[in-house]
Design an enzyme around this catalytic site. Structure first.
Site, PDB file in Angstrom:
ATOM      1  N   ALA A  81      48.765 -39.140   8.083  1.00 40.63           N
ATOM      2  CA  ALA A  81      49.399 -39.347   7.027  1.00 40.63           C
ATOM      3  C   ALA A  81      50.978 -38.919   7.116  1.00 40.63           C
ATOM      4  O   ALA A  81      51.423 -38.144   7.997  1.00 40.63           O
ATOM      5  CB  ALA A  81      48.998 -38.039   5.648  1.00 40.63           C
ATOM      6  N   THR A 130      45.859 -32.073   0.424  1.00 40.77           N
ATOM      7  CA  THR A 130      46.742 -31.065   0.251  1.00 40.77           C
ATOM      8  C   THR A 130      46.888 -30.224  -1.284  1.00 40.77           C
ATOM      9  O   THR A 130      46.392 -30.835  -2.075  1.00 40.77           O
ATOM     10  CB  THR A 130      48.364 -31.401   0.428  1.00 40.77           C
ATOM     11  OG1 THR A 130      49.321 -30.576   0.111  1.00 40.77           O
ATOM     12  CG2 THR A 130      48.636 -32.563  -0.558  1.00 40.77           C
ATOM     13  N   ASP A 131      47.155 -29.056  -1.313  1.00 37.62           N
ATOM     14  CA  ASP A 131      47.107 -28.433  -2.582  1.00 37.62           C
ATOM     15  C   ASP A 131      48.308 -28.931  -3.274  1.00 37.62           C
ATOM     16  O   ASP A 131      48.122 -28.579  -4.403  1.00 37.62           O
ATOM     17  CB  ASP A 131      47.200 -26.926  -2.327  1.00 37.62           C
ATOM     18  CG  ASP A 131      48.557 -26.369  -1.484  1.00 37.62           C
ATOM     19  OD1 ASP A 131      49.414 -27.209  -1.030  1.00 37.62           O
ATOM     20  OD2 ASP A 131      48.710 -25.100  -1.339  1.00 37.62           O
ATOM     21  N   GLU A 132      49.153 -29.540  -2.789  1.00 40.22           N
ATOM     22  CA  GLU A 132      50.355 -29.961  -3.654  1.00 40.22           C
ATOM     23  C   GLU A 132      50.073 -31.232  -4.698  1.00 40.22           C
ATOM     24  O   GLU A 132      50.895 -31.316  -5.530  1.00 40.22           O
ATOM     25  CB  GLU A 132      51.362 -30.670  -2.685  1.00 40.22           C
ATOM     26  CG  GLU A 132      52.076 -29.607  -1.906  1.00 40.22           C
ATOM     27  CD  GLU A 132      53.399 -30.098  -0.975  1.00 40.22           C
ATOM     28  OE1 GLU A 132      54.154 -30.755  -1.654  1.00 40.22           O
ATOM     29  OE2 GLU A 132      53.467 -29.747   0.245  1.00 40.22           O
ATOM     30  N   TYR A 156      55.543 -37.506  -2.099  1.00 37.97           N
ATOM     31  CA  TYR A 156      54.423 -37.083  -1.190  1.00 37.97           C
ATOM     32  C   TYR A 156      53.175 -36.689  -1.648  1.00 37.97           C
ATOM     33  O   TYR A 156      52.060 -37.260  -1.404  1.00 37.97           O
ATOM     34  CB  TYR A 156      54.977 -36.029  -0.256  1.00 37.97           C
ATOM     35  CG  TYR A 156      53.914 -35.223   0.525  1.00 37.97           C
ATOM     36  CD1 TYR A 156      52.989 -35.797   1.454  1.00 37.97           C
ATOM     37  CD2 TYR A 156      53.645 -33.984   0.373  1.00 37.97           C
ATOM     38  CE1 TYR A 156      52.039 -35.269   1.847  1.00 37.97           C
ATOM     39  CE2 TYR A 156      52.663 -33.337   0.896  1.00 37.97           C
ATOM     40  CZ  TYR A 156      51.763 -34.083   1.606  1.00 37.97           C
ATOM     41  OH  TYR A 156      50.739 -33.217   2.287  1.00 37.97           O
ATOM     42  N   SER A 159      51.416 -39.696  -3.516  1.00 32.73           N
ATOM     43  CA  SER A 159      50.742 -40.213  -2.675  1.00 32.73           C
ATOM     44  C   SER A 159      49.362 -39.808  -2.015  1.00 32.73           C
ATOM     45  O   SER A 159      48.255 -40.620  -1.929  1.00 32.73           O
ATOM     46  CB  SER A 159      51.602 -40.993  -1.374  1.00 32.73           C
ATOM     47  OG  SER A 159      51.894 -39.955  -0.634  1.00 32.73           O
ATOM     48  N   LYS A 160      49.611 -38.455  -2.074  1.00 32.16           N
ATOM     49  CA  LYS A 160      48.198 -37.960  -1.389  1.00 32.16           C
ATOM     50  C   LYS A 160      47.166 -38.002  -2.459  1.00 32.16           C
ATOM     51  O   LYS A 160      45.864 -38.039  -2.391  1.00 32.16           O
ATOM     52  CB  LYS A 160      48.558 -36.534  -0.823  1.00 32.16           C
ATOM     53  CG  LYS A 160      49.289 -36.298   0.384  1.00 32.16           C
ATOM     54  CD  LYS A 160      48.539 -37.096   1.578  1.00 32.16           C
ATOM     55  CE  LYS A 160      47.180 -36.422   1.720  1.00 32.16           C
ATOM     56  NZ  LYS A 160      46.292 -36.933   3.121  1.00 32.16           N
TER      57      LYS A 160
END
Length: 356
Positions: A81, A130-132, A156, A159-160
């Site tokens: 990633a 991710t937690d984001e 970012y 996209s995740k």
């Protein structure tokens, strides 16, 4: 015996996972697929026997299909990633390509080899996220649980989030055996020196400023990378297909606290080992000054999420996961690794920008 394909396995978290898996599952066969972009480093896999590194792009579906078939892969652990938020703000296209299109490429190949033309043998596609993706929390909001609505705030994290949804869709639509883990901020060995902890650690050693966004009170949950690898191992071994598990470090700290801990730990290391002053003469600690004299406050980052926090109740209850380190313990171990591995990070300094 399992045959694993680890994407992004020459990067920070991926390489740590490969080392962890090789140590705990020595009979398994591991193939690493990595594009070896700026953050991928073959040296991260030094000392590993029986691990095959293939330089290639996850967007190359034909290559992935070939690897899955020829190597009889039954497990994909997907780390590959683009992950640096600042880079996603200035150049979001690469994040969409790698994180969304690349993940879809892997899913297509896995579906074809494991379901459409495969033998129906047990398989697992594990997606590391991710937690984001959950957005930002207020100071009194409950921590992120797996049921939290997605509210990504940067290219970012968006996209995740897209890649997470694709993984879920391939399970519900096609029956692909998938799991997803959403982790908090990782730190530890092999981290490319653009992220906060290695950047600030090395800046302390070289007498460079420590640029702190805004008021420094943005809060993150900090997770040592080996604890993260242990969590992924548990997901792979006992996690239920189709499920998502949050993996955190249980260390919810403001950035300013983290930076002060970095400075204080560096100062203690110089006090305990006088030879460090000769190795790093530009460090404030080498001149009898505190490292926190390097702190400087800069304009906040665009779209900077205020707080992340992980609720890992599900992972604790279903998997038996628990982080093993406090941040103080984990960072002391991390500093010791960087001090002992100057030959690893020294060539990377020219590649890294002083951003985080």
């Amino acid at each position: 015996m399992a045959n694993l394909l680890v994407t992004g396995g020459a990067g920070f978290i991926g390489a740590n996972f490969v080392h962890y898996w090789a140590q705990h599952h020595p009979d398994d066969v591991v193939t690493v697929l990595d594009a070896l972009t700026y953050a991928g480093n073959p040296a991260n896999l030094d000392g590993l026997n029986g691990v095959d590194l293939i330089q290639g792009d996850i967007c190359d579906t034909a290559l992935v299909e070939k690897l899955l078939g020829e190597r009889d892969i039954d497990t994909i652990v997907h780390f590959a990633a683009e992950s640096h938020v600042d880079r996603s703000i200035t150049g979001p296209d690469a994040f969409v390509t790698t994180n969304i299109v690349g993940t879809h490429s892997l899913l297509k190949a896995a579906r074809k080899l494991w379901l459409d033309t495969g033998t129906g043998k047990p398989h697992r596609f594990h997606h590391v996220s991710t937690d984001e993706v959950y957005g930002s929390l207020g100071p009194n909001d409950p921590a992120f649980a797996e049921t939290k609505q997605y509210e990504p705030n940067s290219p970012y994290s968006a996209s995740k989030a897209g890649s997470d949804h694709l993984v879920r869709a391939y399970h519900h639509t096609y029956g692909l055996e998938v799991t997803t883990s959403n982790c908090s901020n990782n730190y530890g060995p092999f981290q490319f020196p653009e992220k906060l902890i290695p950047l600030f650690l090395l800046n302390c050693l070289h007498g460079r400023s420590l640029p702190i966004y805004g008021d420094g009170m943005n809060v993150r949950d900090w997770l040592h990378v080996e604890d993260h690898c242990n969590g992924i191992e548990k997901v792979l071994l006992v996690g239920r297909p189709g499920e998502t598990y949050n993996i955190g470090g249980g260390q919810e700290l403001p950035n300013l606290h983290v930076i002060e801990e970095i400075c204080a730990t560096v100062d203690r290391a110089f006090s305990a080992d006088p030879s460090l002053a000769a190795r790093f003469p530009d460090a404030p600690a080498a001149q009898g000054k505190p490292s926190d004299s390097l702190k400087t406050f800069v304009r906040d980052r665009a779209g900077h999420d205020r707080r992340y926090a992980i609720d890992e109740t599900k992972a604790r209850g279903e998997l038996g996961y628990a982080p093993r380190r406090t941040f103080s313990e984990g960072f002391a171990q991390t500093l010791a690794w960087y001090l002992a591995n100057e030959s690893w990070w020294r060539p990377l300094l020219d590649k890294a920008k002083s951003v985080r």
